[in-house]
Design a protein around this motif. Sequence first.
Motif, PDB file in Angstrom:
ATOM      1  N   PHE A  28     -49.239   6.025  54.706  1.00 21.37           N
ATOM      2  CA  PHE A  28     -47.775   6.088  54.661  1.00 21.37           C
ATOM      3  C   PHE A  28     -47.222   4.846  53.954  1.00 21.37           C
ATOM      4  N   GLN A  29     -47.712   3.674  54.332  1.00 24.32           N
ATOM      5  CA  GLN A  29     -47.239   2.443  53.679  1.00 24.32           C
ATOM      6  C   GLN A  29     -47.634   2.424  52.210  1.00 24.32           C
ATOM      7  N   LYS A  30     -48.814   2.908  51.918  1.00 25.34           N
ATOM      8  CA  LYS A  30     -49.324   2.896  50.546  1.00 25.34           C
ATOM      9  C   LYS A  30     -48.562   3.863  49.641  1.00 25.34           C
ATOM     10  N   LEU A  31     -48.264   5.062  50.164  1.00 22.34           N
ATOM     11  CA  LEU A  31     -47.703   6.122  49.326  1.00 22.34           C
ATOM     12  C   LEU A  31     -46.193   6.291  49.464  1.00 22.34           C
ATOM     13  N   GLY A  32     -45.669   6.028  50.646  1.00 25.38           N
ATOM     14  CA  GLY A  32     -44.235   6.191  50.889  1.00 25.38           C
ATOM     15  C   GLY A  32     -43.866   7.604  51.298  1.00 25.38           C
ATOM     16  N   LEU A  33     -42.732   7.719  51.942  1.00 31.59           N
ATOM     17  CA  LEU A  33     -42.242   8.992  52.470  1.00 31.59           C
ATOM     18  C   LEU A  33     -42.132  10.069  51.391  1.00 31.59           C
ATOM     19  N   GLN A  34     -41.589   9.713  50.239  1.00 27.87           N
ATOM     20  CA  GLN A  34     -41.330  10.722  49.210  1.00 27.87           C
ATOM     21  C   GLN A  34     -42.599  11.420  48.739  1.00 27.87           C
ATOM     22  N   ALA A  35     -43.725  10.711  48.725  1.00 25.83           N
ATOM     23  CA  ALA A  35     -44.987  11.338  48.316  1.00 25.83           C
ATOM     24  C   ALA A  35     -45.354  12.481  49.263  1.00 25.83           C
ATOM     25  N   PHE A  36     -45.115  12.290  50.552  1.00 33.98           N
ATOM     26  CA  PHE A  36     -45.427  13.331  51.533  1.00 33.98           C
ATOM     27  C   PHE A  36     -44.441  14.501  51.433  1.00 33.98           C
ATOM     28  N   ILE A  37     -43.178  14.184  51.212  1.00 35.30           N
ATOM     29  CA  ILE A  37     -42.180  15.246  51.025  1.00 35.30           C
ATOM     30  C   ILE A  37     -42.532  16.070  49.784  1.00 35.30           C
ATOM     31  N   ASN A  38     -42.853  15.387  48.692  1.00 33.31           N
ATOM     32  CA  ASN A  38     -43.197  16.091  47.451  1.00 33.31           C
ATOM     33  C   ASN A  38     -44.450  16.947  47.609  1.00 33.31           C
ATOM     34  N   LEU A  39     -45.460  16.410  48.288  1.00 37.74           N
ATOM     35  CA  LEU A  39     -46.696  17.163  48.504  1.00 37.74           C
ATOM     36  C   LEU A  39     -46.419  18.432  49.308  1.00 37.74           C
ATOM     37  N   SER A  40     -45.688  18.302  50.399  1.00 36.28           N
ATOM     38  CA  SER A  40     -45.398  19.459  51.246  1.00 36.28           C
ATOM     39  C   SER A  40     -44.511  20.470  50.537  1.00 36.28           C
ATOM     40  N   THR A  41     -43.570  19.989  49.750  1.00 30.94           N
ATOM     41  CA  THR A  41     -42.694  20.893  49.000  1.00 30.94           C
ATOM     42  C   THR A  41     -43.503  21.685  47.975  1.00 30.94           C
ATOM     43  N   ASP A  42     -44.363  20.997  47.231  1.00 27.98           N
ATOM     44  CA  ASP A  42     -45.201  21.666  46.241  1.00 27.98           C
ATOM     45  C   ASP A  42     -46.138  22.654  46.931  1.00 27.98           C
ATOM     46  N   PHE A  43     -46.752  22.227  48.027  1.00 25.23           N
ATOM     47  CA  PHE A  43     -47.670  23.086  48.762  1.00 25.23           C
ATOM     48  C   PHE A  43     -46.975  24.368  49.218  1.00 25.23           C
ATOM     49  N   TYR A  44     -45.846  24.243  49.894  1.00 21.24           N
ATOM     50  CA  TYR A  44     -45.186  25.444  50.420  1.00 21.24           C
ATOM     51  C   TYR A  44     -44.558  26.299  49.333  1.00 21.24           C
ATOM     52  N   THR A  45     -44.208  25.716  48.219  1.00 15.92           N
ATOM     53  CA  THR A  45     -43.763  26.538  47.085  1.00 15.92           C
ATOM     54  C   THR A  45     -44.913  27.443  46.653  1.00 15.92           C
ATOM     55  N   ARG A  46     -46.104  26.899  46.598  1.00 17.01           N
ATOM     56  CA  ARG A  46     -47.285  27.685  46.236  1.00 17.01           C
ATOM     57  C   ARG A  46     -47.586  28.756  47.292  1.00 17.01           C
ATOM     58  N   VAL A  47     -47.479  28.380  48.567  1.00 17.92           N
ATOM     59  CA  VAL A  47     -47.753  29.320  49.659  1.00 17.92           C
ATOM     60  C   VAL A  47     -46.779  30.496  49.625  1.00 17.92           C
ATOM     61  N   TYR A  48     -45.494  30.197  49.518  1.00 19.74           N
ATOM     62  CA  TYR A  48     -44.482  31.260  49.563  1.00 19.74           C
ATOM     63  C   TYR A  48     -44.474  32.112  48.297  1.00 19.74           C
ATOM     64  N   GLU A  49     -45.120  31.628  47.232  1.00 19.30           N
ATOM     65  CA  GLU A  49     -45.240  32.413  46.001  1.00 19.30           C
ATOM     66  C   GLU A  49     -46.648  32.985  45.827  1.00 19.30           C
ATOM     67  N   ASP A  50     -47.497  32.856  46.826  1.00 20.57           N
ATOM     68  CA  ASP A  50     -48.879  33.338  46.737  1.00 20.57           C
ATOM     69  C   ASP A  50     -48.884  34.819  46.371  1.00 20.57           C
ATOM     70  N   GLU A  51     -49.808  35.187  45.487  1.00 18.19           N
ATOM     71  CA  GLU A  51     -49.885  36.581  45.040  1.00 18.19           C
ATOM     72  C   GLU A  51     -50.511  37.494  46.090  1.00 18.19           C
ATOM     73  N   GLN A  52     -51.112  36.908  47.115  1.00 23.67           N
ATOM     74  CA  GLN A  52     -51.778  37.727  48.132  1.00 23.67           C
ATOM     75  C   GLN A  52     -50.851  37.943  49.328  1.00 23.67           C
ATOM     76  N   GLU A  53     -50.446  39.184  49.507  1.00 25.68           N
ATOM     77  CA  GLU A  53     -49.496  39.547  50.561  1.00 25.68           C
ATOM     78  C   GLU A  53     -49.987  39.146  51.952  1.00 25.68           C
ATOM     79  N   TRP A  54     -51.269  39.366  52.237  1.00 25.52           N
ATOM     80  CA  TRP A  54     -51.793  39.044  53.571  1.00 25.52           C
ATOM     81  C   TRP A  54     -51.568  37.578  53.902  1.00 25.52           C
ATOM     82  N   PHE A  55     -51.686  36.700  52.884  1.00 28.66           N
ATOM     83  CA  PHE A  55     -51.509  35.270  53.138  1.00 28.66           C
ATOM     84  C   PHE A  55     -50.028  34.930  53.281  1.00 28.66           C
TER      85      PHE A  55
END
Length: 167
Positions: A28-55
């Motif tokens: 957290f000290q090394k990367l800062g809050l914004q790095a975690f926000i950006n990672l989670s935002t990018d991750f969930y954008t991918r999840v919610y746009e996943d081509e596989q309906e079951w997922f």
Amino acid sequence: MQSLQAKASQWSGVDSADTFAIDETNLFQKLGLQAFINLSTDFYTRVYEDEQEWFRSIFANSKKEDAIQNQYEFFVQRMGGPPLFSERRGHPALIGRHRPFPVTHEAAERWLHHMQQALESSSDIDEDSKRKMFNFFKHTAYFLVAGDELKKGHTQNGTQTQTQQQQ
């Protein structure tokens, strides 16, 4: 009986030392809050746009914004930052919080696929931190799978016991 941690290490291929290497440095000290926000935002954008309906359907009853916040607050807390998640939601209790969802090997692999892509595309996180984080994520994903299988075993055992009692 094999522990959940041992199963997670076996299934993920990540040993305990590599799993908990995230504790060697305050990420957290090394990367800062914004790095975690950006990672989670990018991750969930991918999840919610996943081509596989079951997922995608696993996340259908969750608001994307809430999922992002829950995840980055947990990551911040776990990786050396303030207890944002616990202050807002209580103890993380990962297995319990994931109990309503089908946490299978296939779901873990799909989750990890999106997380690896999100990590790889991040310019906020250095390569060493990415490696440490992914090892932790991989182990944790399979820890949740082991917890889900334990839950199923308890349910099956409970059902068998009830059936046996009725006989």
